[in-house]
Design a protein around this motif. Structure first.
Motif: not given
Length: 281
Positions: A18-21, A61-62, A68-71, A132-134
């Protein structure tokens, strides 16, 4: 062919965490204007603080867009794993059949099954990487040395010295060998033309240049560690689970699916990045 247990392990490893930053809260620097007028060295401090606050907002923002993409990736790859096990459970009993033709067909299908699902998982990751490249490029720009220097946090990373002519020649030879394999399909455990995994490609390429590397990706952090600013063709980018080769002009070559050229990056599916390394003869 990928063994059944190895296929399960690979699918599990491809599921991102999960993406937690948690980002720092920018400090208010409104009161520094008067101080900046007194201390000449700090004259740019308010502008630097504003840039830092802007970068933090951009990263936040990123992260919100990427979470959601990671999930979704985690859900999709977990579903692939479930499908893989369900299909395997159909073939296993048939492999024990007294009918030789049925048993042989089931064994053949079973042998190819792990590779099919691992390939599907890599395609899913590649789709996400493209979407997600941008944002990835934006983050790499923020993390770049030139941008970081604009915060006033010190000079550029000091180099240990220019690459020697011998190092450049070896690197070019390794890169040429790797480029000769562009388009080669990904094969888990592959070390020869016809099929490579990530460390198999770099081992093969550097062997062609006269240097032997350890077999596993995470062990290829050998030779001299260099900074991004020092990179030359053939240098290795090493993660804890992946390795790629610098191809010049801000690009890398890696055994994805298939062997391909990609933009320079230090991220790879959440794996810790160990750094840049130059194998020595």
């Amino acid at each position: 062919m990928i063994p059944l247990e190895a296929g399960i392990t690979m699918l599990r490893a491809l599921i991102p965490s999960p993406l937690h930053t948690t980002l720092p809260v920018p400090v208010g620097f409104g009161s520094t204007q008067e101080l900046a007028g007194i201390v000449e060295k700090q004259a740019k401090l308010p502008g630097q603080a504003a840039l830092l606050a802007s970068d933090i907002a951009t990263v936040e923002a990123i992260v919100q867009r990427a979470a959601p993409e990671f999930e979704a990736i985690a859900t999709d790859i977990a579903h692939l794993g479930q499908q893989f096990l369900a299909e395997a459970s159909v073939y296993i009993p048939k492999m024990l059949s007294a009918n030789p033709a049925l048993a042989l067909s089931a064994a053949s299908n079973m042998a190819s099954l792990p590779g099919i699902y691992v390939e599907a998982a890599y395609r899913r990751l590649e789709e996400a990487q493209a979407r997600l490249s941008s944002d990835t490029a934006t983050l790499e720009g923020i993390a770049g040395q030139e941008h970081v220097e604009s915060y006033g946090l010190g000079g550029p990373i000091q180099s240990d010295g220019q690459a020697t002519a011998e190092e450049r020649a070896r690197g070019k030879a390794a890169l040429a060998a790797a480029k000769s394999q562009l388009g080669t399909p990904y094969v888990w455990g592959g070390t020869q033309p016809g099929g490579f995994d990530c460390s198999g490609l770099t081992s093969y390429a550097w062997r062609e240049a006269g240097v032997e590397l350890p077999r596993l990706a995470e062990h290829q952090n050998v030779g001299r560690q260099v900074s991004q600013a020092e990179l030359i063709e053939g240098d290795l980018l090493v993660w804890d689970g992946h390795v790629a080769m610098y191809a010049g002009n801000g690009q890398i070559i890696e055994a994805g699916s298939p062997v391909q050229i990609s933009p320079l990056r230090t991220t790879n599916m959440g794996m810790p990045f160990k750094g840049y390394y130059r194998p020595q003869g």
